[in-house]
Design a protein around this motif. Structure first.
Motif, PDB file in Angstrom:
ATOM      1  N   LEU A 154      -9.326   9.079 -22.537  1.00  0.00           N
ATOM      2  CA  LEU A 154      -9.854   9.602 -23.567  1.00  0.00           C
ATOM      3  C   LEU A 154      -8.865   9.919 -24.718  1.00  0.00           C
ATOM      4  CD1 LEU A 154     -12.506  11.973 -21.602  1.00  0.00           C
ATOM      5  CD2 LEU A 154     -12.902  10.261 -23.472  1.00  0.00           C
ATOM      6  N   LEU A 208      -8.026   7.179 -26.792  1.00  0.00           N
ATOM      7  CA  LEU A 208      -9.057   6.942 -27.682  1.00  0.00           C
ATOM      8  C   LEU A 208      -9.007   8.186 -28.738  1.00  0.00           C
ATOM      9  CD1 LEU A 208     -11.780   5.570 -28.525  1.00  0.00           C
ATOM     10  CD2 LEU A 208     -12.876   7.270 -27.002  1.00  0.00           C
ATOM     11  N   ARG A 256      -8.159   7.858 -33.255  1.00  0.00           N
ATOM     12  CA  ARG A 256      -9.077   8.469 -33.846  1.00  0.00           C
ATOM     13  C   ARG A 256      -8.772   9.763 -34.494  1.00  0.00           C
ATOM     14  NH1 ARG A 256     -14.970   7.956 -30.743  1.00  0.00           N
ATOM     15  NH2 ARG A 256     -15.239   5.841 -30.698  1.00  0.00           N
ATOM     16  N   LEU A 304     -12.696  13.498 -31.107  1.00  0.00           N
ATOM     17  CA  LEU A 304     -13.492  12.816 -30.119  1.00  0.00           C
ATOM     18  C   LEU A 304     -14.695  13.295 -30.315  1.00  0.00           C
ATOM     19  CD1 LEU A 304     -11.731  12.369 -26.602  1.00  0.00           C
ATOM     20  CD2 LEU A 304     -12.292  10.646 -28.317  1.00  0.00           C
ATOM     21  N   ASP A 305     -15.794  12.823 -30.217  1.00  0.00           N
ATOM     22  CA  ASP A 305     -17.444  13.278 -30.036  1.00  0.00           C
ATOM     23  C   ASP A 305     -17.537  13.499 -28.621  1.00  0.00           C
ATOM     24  OD1 ASP A 305     -20.395  11.842 -30.141  1.00  0.00           O
ATOM     25  OD2 ASP A 305     -19.592  13.038 -31.911  1.00  0.00           O
ATOM     26  N   GLN A 350     -20.281  13.186 -27.242  1.00  0.00           N
ATOM     27  CA  GLN A 350     -20.873  12.065 -26.567  1.00  0.00           C
ATOM     28  C   GLN A 350     -19.754  10.994 -25.924  1.00  0.00           C
ATOM     29  OE1 GLN A 350     -24.255  11.914 -26.282  1.00  0.00           O
ATOM     30  NE2 GLN A 350     -24.068  10.266 -24.953  1.00  0.00           N
ATOM     31  N   ASP A 351     -18.659  10.623 -26.724  1.00  0.00           N
ATOM     32  CA  ASP A 351     -17.837   9.757 -26.007  1.00  0.00           C
ATOM     33  C   ASP A 351     -17.085  10.529 -24.817  1.00  0.00           C
ATOM     34  OD1 ASP A 351     -17.601   8.180 -28.360  1.00  0.00           O
ATOM     35  OD2 ASP A 351     -16.147   9.637 -29.600  1.00  0.00           O
ATOM     36  N   GLU A 373     -19.897  10.213 -22.022  1.00  0.00           N
ATOM     37  CA  GLU A 373     -19.884   8.769 -21.580  1.00  0.00           C
ATOM     38  C   GLU A 373     -18.982   8.380 -20.619  1.00  0.00           C
ATOM     39  OE1 GLU A 373     -20.479   6.399 -24.958  1.00  0.00           O
ATOM     40  OE2 GLU A 373     -22.555   6.960 -25.340  1.00  0.00           O
ATOM     41  N   ALA A 374     -17.721   8.911 -20.800  1.00  0.00           N
ATOM     42  CA  ALA A 374     -16.542   8.500 -20.025  1.00  0.00           C
ATOM     43  C   ALA A 374     -16.677   8.873 -18.693  1.00  0.00           C
ATOM     44  CB  ALA A 374     -15.438   8.845 -20.724  1.00  0.00           C
ATOM     45  N   GLU A 402     -20.867  12.489 -37.294  1.00  0.00           N
ATOM     46  CA  GLU A 402     -20.857  11.112 -37.822  1.00  0.00           C
ATOM     47  C   GLU A 402     -22.190  10.827 -38.514  1.00  0.00           C
ATOM     48  OE1 GLU A 402     -20.795   7.562 -35.055  1.00  0.00           O
ATOM     49  OE2 GLU A 402     -19.196   8.366 -34.510  1.00  0.00           O
TER      50      GLU A 402
END
Length: 107
Positions: free
Chosen positions: A15, A18, A22, A26-27, A29-30, A33-34, A65
């Motif tokens: 994370l 990621l 970005r 971070l979103d 949702q990201d 999901e992880a 987004e």
């Protein structure tokens, strides 16, 4: 327990990587999901968010987004119209009606 901590550390490293790609954003949702593969306690999930925030990662709700925040352009106000005198209407008086005849009884 140690295996869970190792997996959590791997996921945090992923994370953070990621987030670095970005611009430290971070979103939500990201992150979820992880973490969804492991059934983590609420405390582990909270710690994950705390570690990410402590690392300077901005966590967005997911609407960013879809509805990106744009700086609102300040538009100039239109000029006020020149003052005009109040309009007056001439009102004609009502016509006089003849008075009803008076009789002693009501019908």
């Amino acid at each position: 327990m140690e295996a869970v901590n190792l997996r959590l550390e791997d996921k945090l490293a992923g994370l953070l990587s990621l987030a670095a790609r970005r611009k430290n954003i971070l979103d939500y949702q990201d992150i979820m999901e992880a973490l969804e593969e492991d059934s983590l306690s609420a405390d582990c999930i909270d710690r994950t968010f705390q570690v990410l925030e402590a690392a300077g990662v901005e966590i967005q709700s997911g609407f960013a987004e879809v509805f990106p925040e744009e700086e609102e352009e300040e538009l100039p106000l239109p000029p006020l119209p020149p003052e005009t005198p109040p309009q007056t209407r001439s009102v004609s008086p009502l016509p006089r009606l003849p008075a009803p005849e008076r009789s002693g009884q009501c019908s």
